[in-house]
Design an enzyme around this catalytic site. Structure first.
Site, short mmCIF file in Angstrom:
data_model
loop_
_atom_site.label_atom_id
_atom_site.label_comp_id
_atom_site.label_asym_id
_atom_site.label_seq_id
_atom_site.Cartn_x
_atom_site.Cartn_y
_atom_site.Cartn_z
N ARG A 124 94.58 78.63 -5.72
CA ARG A 124 94.03 79.91 -5.21
C ARG A 124 94.53 81.12 -5.99
NH1 ARG A 124 95.25 79.33 0.98
NH2 ARG A 124 96.46 77.53 0.30
N ARG A 174 113.24 105.62 -26.55
CA ARG A 174 112.96 104.22 -26.90
C ARG A 174 114.27 103.46 -27.13
NH1 ARG A 174 109.13 104.65 -31.74
NH2 ARG A 174 109.53 102.40 -31.77
#
Ligand code: UD1
Ligand code: CA
Length: 453
Positions: free
Chosen positions: A15, A331
């Site tokens: 599912r 970063r």
């Protein structure tokens, strides 16, 4: 008593409509099966067994660091069949706890309550009463209230279907008896499966005491079969985590609008505005303030630092009393010393920024080592890439860099130097020197403007 812990993770989970094993789908940023393994790992004297089948290589590869005994069940034929495959590896004494890779929020405290009741002549069952018990195995008790069996939904009679107390699937059985019971299991039932739950009736028959424990909350025993249930558990976990953060001294302006996907540690008096996402391991010191819409991933932030709205920080270390954002992007490899300032539309990468240095507007600072009290003017760019290799820019203490400068790496700017605005610096600048690297301005007298023909 020593414990074998079996985690069932062989099911297909059709599912989910996914190419990945269901148990690798994440809740709170961590694969469901890894959450279960981590919880199991906190129990003392435990040996972990992981039953895999569908997409088993993926599951095994993602869980290697737990060094569980991986047992293959290529053609899953029921929970009892799964336990049978593990049977040869179980310790002679002790007991076996069965957990599920798709029931991720089970708590160690609940499992400890079960362990405390475990002994060679007792089987401990985790049960819960539900207003709507549909789909679950029902707990059948006799007139004295003793558990006598678990009957699966598909095999239950009308009166049994009315029972509200259900099997969570989690049980702790003494190994001394379990081996025999597993060998006795048959698949004469509505689903043609070997049900682990059939051992309950065998235990009752053999005079083994059956005791039940209830979880502290319903979410602990909730399983995930589809993405709707996955989302519901995600919300549940997020709200639990938000409560813990507040109890630990953080103010959340809206506890329903924070997402922690991993581990967030906070000091006292941390304030977090709405829509912030924390990923991996994030540590915030005391007095840290985070504005709306920030995203922090694997980073540390020192005491009293302020992070303004819409800032993204990844794999970076930020000192104390820093001022970051709005709209800053730190970063990986960024290290800010105390009192550094990174302003709007500034991107840093592998940049060490010294104490009190400021990069306030519209800059890219990459592969850079910068000293203290440096002032970087608006629009300054470190040209760290020559198209093939990355190079280092070194800026010493007390340097002033005029706006719109380019620093073409590798390049060094020595202590106290000044760079004129608009310069393209390609050569070393010495101590206290002023560097101009731009065309001189020429002004023409009496310039007549062009006219339209
Ligand atoms: C099971 C219990 C039921 C309980 C319910 C709680 C049995 C027979 N029934 O039913 O009493 O109310 O859990 O959620 O145990 N799995 C394997 N190998 C297998 C079969 C299953 O690894 O051969 C794994 C599945 O991937 C799943 C878990 O075991 O994660 C539960 O199996 P499932 O078939 O969903 O059992 P339920 O019908 O939910
Ligand atoms: Ca199920």
């Amino acid at each position: 008593m020593s414990q074998d812990i079996v985690i069932l993770a062989a099911g297909k989970g059709s599912r989910m409509k996914s190419a990945f094993s269901k148990v690798l789908h994440k809740v709170g940023g961590i694969a469901m099966v890894r959450r279960v393994l981590a919880t199991a790992n906190t129990l003392p004297e435990s040996k972990l067994h992981l039953v895999v089948g569908y997409q088993g290589e993926q599951v095994e590869a993602n869980c290697q660091d737990f060094s569980a005994n991986v047992v293959w069940q290529n053609d899953p034929r029921g929970t009892g069949d799964a336990l049978r495959r593990v049977a040869p590896f179980l310790q002679e004494n002790g007991a076996t706890l069965t957990l599920y890779g798709d029931v991720p929020l089970i708590r160690a405290s609940t499992l400890q309550k079960m362990s405390a009741l475990s002994n060679p002549e007792t089987l401990v069952l985790l049960t819960i009463s539900l207003d709507n018990p549909t789909g679950y195995g029902r707990i059948v008790r006799d007139e004295q209230g003793h558990v006598t069996a678990i009957v699966e939904q598909k095999d239950a009679t009308e009166p049994q279907l009315a029972i509200k107390e259900v099997n969570t699937g989690i049980l702790l059985a003494p190994n001394k008896h379990l081996q025999g019971w597993l060998a006795e299991l048959t698949n004469n039932n509505a689903q043609g499966e070997y049900y682990l739950t059939d051992v309950i009736a065998m235990a009752a028959r053999d005079g083994v005491k059956i005791v039940t424990v209830n979880p502290e909350n319903e979410a602990e025993v909730a399983g995930v079969n589809d993405r709707v249930q996955l989302a519901a558990l995600e919300r549940e976990l997020q709200s639990q985590q938000a409560i813990t953060l507040m109890q630990n001294g953080a103010t959340l302006l809206d506890p329903s609008r924070i997402d922690v996907r991993g581990e967030l540690l906070t000091g006292n008096d941390v304030v977090i505005d709405v829509n912030c996402v924390f990923e991996g391991k994030v540590t915030l010191g005391s007095g840290v303030e985070i504005g709306p819409n920030c995203h922090l991933k694997n980073c540390t932030v020192g005491d009293n630092t302020i992070i303004k709205s819409n800032t993204l920080i990844e794999e970076s270390d930020v000192g104390q009393y820093c001022d970051i954002g709005p709209f800053a992007r730190l970063r990986p490899g960024t290290k800010l010393s105390n009192k550094a300032k990174i302003g709007n539309f500034v991107e840093t990468k592998k940049a060490i920024i010294g104490e009190g240095s400021k990069v306030n507007h519209l800059s890219y600072i990459g592969d850079t080592k910068m000293g203290a009290n440096v002032n970087v003017g608006a629009g300054t760019i470190t040209c760290n890439y020559d198209g093939v290799n990355k190079h280092l820019t070194q800026v010493a203490d007390n340097v002033f860099i005029g706006s719109n400068s380019s620093l073409v790496a590798p390049v060094q700017v020595a202590e106290g130097a000044t760079i004129a605005a608009g310069s393209t610096i390609t050569k070393q600048v010495g101590e206290k020197q002023l560097a101009f690297a731009r065309a001189r301005q020429t002004n023409k007298d009496n310039w007549s403007k062009p006219v339209k023909k």
